[in-house]
Design a protein around this motif. Sequence first.
Motif, PDB file in Angstrom:
ATOM      1  N   TYR A 198       0.828  -1.207   0.000  1.00  0.00           N
ATOM      2  CA  TYR A 198       0.000   0.000   0.000  1.00  0.00           C
ATOM      3  C   TYR A 198       0.865   1.262   0.000  1.00  0.00           C
ATOM      4  CZ  TYR A 198      -3.581   3.325   1.603  1.00  0.00           C
ATOM      5  OH  TYR A 198      -4.434   4.394   1.724  1.00  0.00           O
ATOM      6  N   TYR A 209      -5.629   2.398  -6.458  1.00  0.00           N
ATOM      7  CA  TYR A 209      -6.666   1.865  -5.564  1.00  0.00           C
ATOM      8  C   TYR A 209      -6.300   0.416  -5.265  1.00  0.00           C
ATOM      9  CZ  TYR A 209     -11.550   1.128  -3.955  1.00  0.00           C
ATOM     10  OH  TYR A 209     -12.692   0.863  -3.229  1.00  0.00           O
ATOM     11  N   ASP A 244      -7.786   0.019   0.255  1.00  0.00           N
ATOM     12  CA  ASP A 244      -8.936   0.860  -0.070  1.00  0.00           C
ATOM     13  C   ASP A 244     -10.234   0.063  -0.045  1.00  0.00           C
ATOM     14  OD1 ASP A 244      -7.603   3.442  -0.748  1.00  0.00           O
ATOM     15  OD2 ASP A 244      -6.605   2.189  -2.244  1.00  0.00           O
ATOM     16  N   LYS A 270     -14.606  -1.036   5.379  1.00  0.00           N
ATOM     17  CA  LYS A 270     -14.175  -0.510   4.084  1.00  0.00           C
ATOM     18  C   LYS A 270     -15.120  -1.044   3.007  1.00  0.00           C
ATOM     19  CE  LYS A 270     -10.404   1.907   4.933  1.00  0.00           C
ATOM     20  NZ  LYS A 270      -9.040   1.496   4.559  1.00  0.00           N
TER      21      LYS A 270
END
Length: 510
Positions: A198, A209, A244, A270
Amino acid sequence: MTELLLSEMNTRKVRFTLARGELVLLVLLCIMLTHFNNVAKGDPIPRFGACNILNKIDPNVMKSLGPEIIRAGIHWGKVEPVPGKYLITQEVLNFIGEVVPPGAEPLVGISTHNPWGNIGPWKNSDEFLKQFSVSPTFHPIKNYDDYRRFIMVLADSLKGKVKYYQILNEPDLIRPENNSRWWGGTAEELIKTVRITYEALKESDPDAYLIMGGFALPWDDNINRPVNEDFINTVVKGVRDYVDAFDIHHYREYNLLSPKIQYIKELGRKPIWITEMGAPSANRLREVWLKMQPFFKELEVNQSLLSSKMMQDTILTVVRQSDPGFIYLPENRSVLEKIKAEELVKLYAIAFEEGVSSAFWFQVLRDKMPVWYTKRPDKANARTLQSVDKRYRGSEQGLYDEESREPLPAFYTYRLLVQKLSGFTEAKFIGNERAQIYEFQFSAGNKKYVCWSDNGPIAYELKAVEGEYQATRTITDMDQTDPSTTKLSVHGGKLKLELDSTPIIIEATK
């Protein structure tokens, strides 16, 4: 001079006097804020996805099918075969440039496979590949600095071409042959791998993303919880600040999808994606399965029967991901395809009603799959499967028969869903126990409805505003390529519907 009347939150009105030039600046500022607000929201996430095993995808098939996003995978060891030498594989570039239709998005799945970059007992690449097929699929990373550089090079090379990435795949899945988890390291090592992915990805491409590789979520129906709950809980809580979105996979009955979504949604906090789901599910074929049980057992104990061509011509072996395998009579093929097409619609309707951002069908091609893919633990069953005529081995979730080069009913049904529901903003359930009614809302204010009944043919009255409507019946027959439609009229503020197991799509035409 120009006067503007503004309202504060407490409704107290205040008068401002602005010079003409200041008014122009204020208007420009409002336009800029609106623009930046839209940019911050980003483009709408593509809803309808598709993928295939081993990146085996025909560009013409994908173009005809019409998915909005397509998944393919890459291996660290292929991009960086030796330390410091980076190759953005032609396979990935071809996938982006040729397979992904105009207007669709690519999703690149990142695999950490790397014989020199992983911790393991192998001495060379050949031993690594053998280890890969029989032991944990993903191994811990030896040097995280090497891995970080790989991610940054990858993201920098694909910047502007790829927005959506996924890290790993089904880390919680248990291999039945040796009871090992697909992720061969600890939960903490997995969390660190996701975090570094990430951070490196966002450093190279802030607009990227990242989706956490799909949890297989083997489910314990007795407690309505995943089998590997402790491992999953630790990982989800540990990575939720470094992804994400979360991803789940589903190959079971469509009415068992909601608990999985809700479980990860509550735990991860999420957005949820489903980058793999497929049908037919086992419960719809239980009657056929039970009918064939005696014959199946006979095949396992009497291998000589398999040498008979007559015997081979009377059976159909269906290899499914979530179950060891089923044997059907050939005449049941039409039933199989009907169930698949129906369940495809139902899975998508339920997923979107549960708030899933994007859902992918796996897989597109009904191709021949290797025996190891059945995950059968006992050698006798594996030998049986190997002995059966190859033409009866394949992925029964497929939408397109690769061998005959023919789309299956579910292919046309998937395409119909994309055509009818692409661009919806919200989905909600408005039916009851007998009638499954899903309302899809669109930004223009119009609504469409996906309807069916799991309780046999029933009559149902759907509230509707005055106008003319059309019911489109999804394609489920082997010899059908176009959906059948029926005109409907509103009487007393209601549409009178006849519902059965085959979903229909209701929309206003005027």
